[in-house]
Design a protein around this motif. Sequence first.
Motif, PDB file in Angstrom:
ATOM      1  N   UNK A 241     -27.447  46.186  45.866  1.00  0.00           N
ATOM      2  CA  UNK A 241     -27.904  44.920  46.498  1.00  0.00           C
ATOM      3  C   UNK A 241     -26.893  43.741  46.760  1.00  0.00           C
ATOM      4  N   UNK A 242     -26.622  42.848  47.866  1.00  0.00           N
ATOM      5  CA  UNK A 242     -25.186  42.627  47.997  1.00  0.00           C
ATOM      6  C   UNK A 242     -26.196  41.236  48.489  1.00  0.00           C
ATOM      7  N   UNK A 243     -26.002  39.808  48.286  1.00  0.00           N
ATOM      8  CA  UNK A 243     -25.662  38.613  48.294  1.00  0.00           C
ATOM      9  C   UNK A 243     -24.739  37.816  48.461  1.00  0.00           C
ATOM     10  N   UNK A 244     -24.887  36.664  49.523  1.00  0.00           N
ATOM     11  CA  UNK A 244     -23.190  35.946  49.746  1.00  0.00           C
ATOM     12  C   UNK A 244     -24.210  34.783  49.432  1.00  0.00           C
ATOM     13  N   UNK A 245     -23.231  33.866  49.336  1.00  0.00           N
ATOM     14  CA  UNK A 245     -22.966  32.641  49.085  1.00  0.00           C
ATOM     15  C   UNK A 245     -21.850  32.227  49.856  1.00  0.00           C
ATOM     16  N   UNK A 246     -21.519  30.461  50.659  1.00  0.00           N
ATOM     17  CA  UNK A 246     -20.278  30.654  51.269  1.00  0.00           C
ATOM     18  C   UNK A 246     -19.640  29.779  50.152  1.00  0.00           C
ATOM     19  N   UNK A 247     -17.559  29.759  50.491  1.00  0.00           N
ATOM     20  CA  UNK A 247     -17.154  29.313  49.767  1.00  0.00           C
ATOM     21  C   UNK A 247     -16.237  27.893  50.049  1.00  0.00           C
ATOM     22  N   UNK A 248     -16.898  26.599  50.115  1.00  0.00           N
ATOM     23  CA  UNK A 248     -16.035  26.277  51.149  1.00  0.00           C
ATOM     24  C   UNK A 248     -14.246  25.975  49.649  1.00  0.00           C
ATOM     25  N   UNK A 249     -13.375  25.957  50.757  1.00  0.00           N
ATOM     26  CA  UNK A 249     -12.850  25.855  50.393  1.00  0.00           C
ATOM     27  C   UNK A 249     -11.581  24.964  50.926  1.00  0.00           C
TER      28      UNK A 249
END
Length: 339
Positions: A241-249
Amino acid sequence: AAAAAAAASQQQNKNKQQLFGCAATPLNKQKVAVFGAGGYLGACTFGYLQRAAALYGTGLSNQSGSPRLISATSRSSLAMNRVLGKNFVLSYAGEQHVRLTDMTSVEAIAARLSGYGAVVIGTMYSLEERPVTGGTYETSPNQKTIEFYLDEPKGGADSDDDYDTNMDVHCELFENTLEACKVAGVQHVVVIETPQTKPHGDEFLSKLAASGVSCTYIRCQGDLVNFNDHTHYKGIQGDLSIQSTPIKTTTSDDDDVPSPSTTTSAPIYREDVAALVCQSLQSLDWTKSQCLTVTSKGDWDGAVQGVVKGRQDRAWCANSQILANKLAVVAAASAATAE
């Protein structure tokens, strides 16, 4: 029920066509470098990239020494080729695929990455003190350096506990690599959070976010294990299972760093993680930064263990479409959020 199944099948077929990574522009083949591929996870990642680069449609290049191993000594090349020969059916990486590099020098690392579109790195490596390989970057007789392995040594290599626990060495390796990527104009960095990193994971994720480098950060919740007698013919073995969370650079604000998930997971095969790295480069938008949290439900029911089906010479990894479908959902959701 039939209508729901038809709708699900239609959505799955639609997802298959949604490629946002290098596979979206297959004629513009991208070169990729792997740091520390003398380690088992790094070697498997290199092996999958090497196979994918030989196939049309992946957007990965097999020209000019790509994929490229970046290491400190020749020991990593020997260790990696032992893994390639066994796990990837007599595959081999020659000297054109290897660059021995002074990892204390940002300029030296950047020179090795010139013209490369993406790199794969780890957070904390297994470390070993080794003599600098003769005729490379030594400045004095019997000079020593630190060799690094992603994520555990394999093929005759070893590690040194005195260095493995030295956070200053790990942070210097990580920060120098990120700075070199910026200097060299690397478009995207895939970072694998290694098992020994877990107490310090957020520290490395914060450094990555603050660097401003476009990235995919892979965080595995389960323990990493090896699949016995693995080859690319056996392919994907875990039900991931793959969950994505944005990273603010371009920020050092801890509020912009994804929090670790509390989801439990079965052990995750290193070989599956290596395949995930390869597929993520093909499927996910290189201009976006995100943290992929990976869990496993155990072996998936359709796993083919030791049986070749179909034309495997046309696939870089058996059952890789499973990962492609999962990442297509992640990529589509990310694209929809950006609109």
